[in-house]
Write a protein that holds these residues in place. Sequence first.
Motif, PDB file in Angstrom:
ATOM      1  N   VAL A   1       0.843  -1.202   0.000  1.00 46.83           N
ATOM      2  CA  VAL A   1       0.000   0.000   0.000  1.00 46.83           C
ATOM      3  C   VAL A   1       0.876   1.249   0.000  1.00 46.83           C
ATOM      4  O   VAL A   1       0.646   2.182  -0.772  1.00 46.83           O
ATOM      5  N   ILE A   2       1.903   1.267   0.853  1.00 48.77           N
ATOM      6  CA  ILE A   2       2.803   2.421   0.941  1.00 48.77           C
ATOM      7  C   ILE A   2       3.493   2.665  -0.405  1.00 48.77           C
ATOM      8  O   ILE A   2       3.554   3.795  -0.889  1.00 48.77           O
ATOM      9  N   HIS A   3       3.982   1.606  -1.023  1.00 45.55           N
ATOM     10  CA  HIS A   3       4.648   1.754  -2.313  1.00 45.55           C
ATOM     11  C   HIS A   3       3.686   2.258  -3.382  1.00 45.55           C
ATOM     12  O   HIS A   3       4.056   3.085  -4.220  1.00 45.55           O
ATOM     13  N   SER A   4       2.457   1.787  -3.346  1.00 46.35           N
ATOM     14  CA  SER A   4       1.458   2.242  -4.302  1.00 46.35           C
ATOM     15  C   SER A   4       1.148   3.723  -4.096  1.00 46.35           C
ATOM     16  O   SER A   4       1.084   4.488  -5.062  1.00 46.35           O
ATOM     17  N   LEU A   5       0.959   4.117  -2.830  1.00 42.92           N
ATOM     18  CA  LEU A   5       0.691   5.529  -2.544  1.00 42.92           C
ATOM     19  C   LEU A   5       1.856   6.406  -2.997  1.00 42.92           C
ATOM     20  O   LEU A   5       1.651   7.470  -3.572  1.00 42.92           O
ATOM     21  N   ARG A   6       3.053   5.948  -2.735  1.00 45.42           N
ATOM     22  CA  ARG A   6       4.236   6.698  -3.158  1.00 45.42           C
ATOM     23  C   ARG A   6       4.207   6.882  -4.680  1.00 45.42           C
ATOM     24  O   ARG A   6       4.444   7.974  -5.189  1.00 45.42           O
ATOM     25  N   GLY A   7       3.895   5.822  -5.397  1.00 45.64           N
ATOM     26  CA  GLY A   7       3.842   5.911  -6.854  1.00 45.64           C
ATOM     27  C   GLY A   7       2.728   6.816  -7.348  1.00 45.64           C
ATOM     28  O   GLY A   7       2.920   7.586  -8.293  1.00 45.64           O
ATOM     29  N   GLU A   8       1.566   6.750  -6.723  1.00 43.64           N
ATOM     30  CA  GLU A   8       0.425   7.558  -7.149  1.00 43.64           C
ATOM     31  C   GLU A   8       0.583   9.030  -6.780  1.00 43.64           C
ATOM     32  O   GLU A   8       0.231   9.905  -7.546  1.00 43.64           O
ATOM     33  N   LEU A   9       1.097   9.289  -5.591  1.00 47.31           N
ATOM     34  CA  LEU A   9       1.107  10.657  -5.075  1.00 47.31           C
ATOM     35  C   LEU A   9       2.386  11.421  -5.353  1.00 47.31           C
ATOM     36  O   LEU A   9       2.375  12.640  -5.423  1.00 47.31           O
ATOM     37  N   ASN A  10       3.476  10.703  -5.482  1.00 46.60           N
ATOM     38  CA  ASN A  10       4.760  11.382  -5.570  1.00 46.60           C
ATOM     39  C   ASN A  10       5.541  10.952  -6.816  1.00 46.60           C
ATOM     40  O   ASN A  10       6.752  11.070  -6.835  1.00 46.60           O
ATOM     41  N   GLN A  11       4.860  10.431  -7.802  1.00 48.42           N
ATOM     42  CA  GLN A  11       5.459   9.977  -9.052  1.00 48.42           C
ATOM     43  C   GLN A  11       6.710   9.130  -8.812  1.00 48.42           C
ATOM     44  O   GLN A  11       7.705   9.252  -9.517  1.00 48.42           O
ATOM     45  N   GLY A  12       6.662   8.273  -7.788  1.00 51.18           N
ATOM     46  CA  GLY A  12       7.748   7.336  -7.539  1.00 51.18           C
ATOM     47  C   GLY A  12       8.865   7.858  -6.658  1.00 51.18           C
ATOM     48  O   GLY A  12       9.740   7.099  -6.266  1.00 51.18           O
ATOM     49  N   ALA A  13       8.859   9.143  -6.322  1.00 46.43           N
ATOM     50  CA  ALA A  13       9.920   9.696  -5.465  1.00 46.43           C
ATOM     51  C   ALA A  13       9.754   9.181  -4.038  1.00 46.43           C
ATOM     52  O   ALA A  13       8.661   8.827  -3.609  1.00 46.43           O
ATOM     53  N   ILE A  14      10.829   9.144  -3.319  1.00 44.11           N
ATOM     54  CA  ILE A  14      10.804   8.692  -1.931  1.00 44.11           C
ATOM     55  C   ILE A  14      10.195   9.776  -1.053  1.00 44.11           C
ATOM     56  O   ILE A  14      10.556  10.946  -1.149  1.00 44.11           O
ATOM     57  N   PHE A  15       9.249   9.400  -0.202  1.00 46.59           N
ATOM     58  CA  PHE A  15       8.673  10.337   0.761  1.00 46.59           C
ATOM     59  C   PHE A  15       9.685  10.655   1.852  1.00 46.59           C
ATOM     60  O   PHE A  15       9.628  11.673   2.490  1.00 46.59           O
ATOM     61  N   GLY A  16      10.561   9.722   2.112  1.00 47.10           N
ATOM     62  CA  GLY A  16      11.474   9.803   3.245  1.00 47.10           C
ATOM     63  C   GLY A  16      11.141   8.662   4.191  1.00 47.10           C
ATOM     64  O   GLY A  16       9.988   8.236   4.308  1.00 47.10           O
ATOM     65  N   ASP A  17      12.150   8.152   4.852  1.00 43.44           N
ATOM     66  CA  ASP A  17      11.967   6.995   5.732  1.00 43.44           C
ATOM     67  C   ASP A  17      10.925   7.244   6.816  1.00 43.44           C
ATOM     68  O   ASP A  17      10.087   6.391   7.096  1.00 43.44           O
ATOM     69  N   GLU A  18      10.982   8.416   7.433  1.00 39.98           N
ATOM     70  CA  GLU A  18      10.065   8.693   8.539  1.00 39.98           C
ATOM     71  C   GLU A  18       8.619   8.794   8.055  1.00 39.98           C
ATOM     72  O   GLU A  18       7.711   8.254   8.672  1.00 39.98           O
ATOM     73  N   ALA A  19       8.407   9.454   6.919  1.00 41.05           N
ATOM     74  CA  ALA A  19       7.052   9.573   6.373  1.00 41.05           C
ATOM     75  C   ALA A  19       6.495   8.198   6.019  1.00 41.05           C
ATOM     76  O   ALA A  19       5.341   7.881   6.322  1.00 41.05           O
ATOM     77  N   GLU A  20       7.314   7.364   5.388  1.00 38.09           N
ATOM     78  CA  GLU A  20       6.860   6.019   5.048  1.00 38.09           C
ATOM     79  C   GLU A  20       6.579   5.194   6.297  1.00 38.09           C
ATOM     80  O   GLU A  20       5.621   4.419   6.350  1.00 38.09           O
ATOM     81  N   ALA A  21       7.407   5.356   7.330  1.00 36.88           N
ATOM     82  CA  ALA A  21       7.190   4.622   8.589  1.00 36.88           C
ATOM     83  C   ALA A  21       5.858   5.043   9.220  1.00 36.88           C
ATOM     84  O   ALA A  21       5.098   4.199   9.719  1.00 36.88           O
ATOM     85  N   TYR A  22       5.554   6.345   9.204  1.00 36.57           N
ATOM     86  CA  TYR A  22       4.280   6.811   9.764  1.00 36.57           C
ATOM     87  C   TYR A  22       3.109   6.289   8.943  1.00 36.57           C
ATOM     88  O   TYR A  22       2.065   5.929   9.492  1.00 36.57           O
ATOM     89  N   MET A  23       3.259   6.263   7.617  1.00 35.46           N
ATOM     90  CA  MET A  23       2.193   5.728   6.781  1.00 35.46           C
ATOM     91  C   MET A  23       1.947   4.260   7.109  1.00 35.46           C
ATOM     92  O   MET A  23       0.795   3.826   7.230  1.00 35.46           O
ATOM     93  N   LEU A  24       3.012   3.493   7.247  1.00 37.93           N
ATOM     94  CA  LEU A  24       2.883   2.075   7.567  1.00 37.93           C
ATOM     95  C   LEU A  24       2.258   1.893   8.942  1.00 37.93           C
ATOM     96  O   LEU A  24       1.386   1.041   9.146  1.00 37.93           O
ATOM     97  N   GLN A  25       2.677   2.691   9.894  1.00 39.51           N
ATOM     98  CA  GLN A  25       2.127   2.612  11.251  1.00 39.51           C
ATOM     99  C   GLN A  25       0.631   2.900  11.250  1.00 39.51           C
ATOM    100  O   GLN A  25      -0.141   2.253  11.941  1.00 39.51           O
ATOM    101  N   HIS A  26       0.224   3.891  10.444  1.00 45.90           N
ATOM    102  CA  HIS A  26      -1.182   4.267  10.386  1.00 45.90           C
ATOM    103  C   HIS A  26      -2.024   3.108   9.883  1.00 45.90           C
ATOM    104  O   HIS A  26      -3.072   2.819  10.358  1.00 45.90           O
TER     105      HIS A  26
END
Length: 117
Positions: free
Chosen positions: A92-117
């Motif tokens: 889900v996180i990888h899909s959101l990253r691809g949809e929202l940020n055209q594949g760019a990395i959100f950053g480790d902390e942002a991805e960790a918070y997304m996964l935690q949520h």
Amino acid sequence: MSKGEDYPHIHYLNMGPWPGYVGFTTSEKAFRREMKRLGLKGVNFVCHERANATTHTLVNHGSICHIIAMQPKGERSVEQFAALLAHEALHVIHSLRGELNQGAIFGDEAEAYMLQH
């Protein structure tokens, strides 16, 4: 259906500051009913008969919905079940990253918070 019987359904959660929803179910019946409600045909509960889980990504007019479909716990331990759910959540996180940020990395902390949520 008796009054106290658990009716299989999909549990949805809002992703807070992240646009979209994530649904979760271990009920193939609930999954089929939801696909019918959404007007989708030919979507399998899991990707193939030996799969334990599948993350379905649905995009409609810019709205993103992910549905994690998992086989019931069965013989797996709670830890194995949780690990499989974490595996699917990362999809889900990888899909959101691809949809929202055209594949760019959100950053480790942002991805960790997304996964935690």
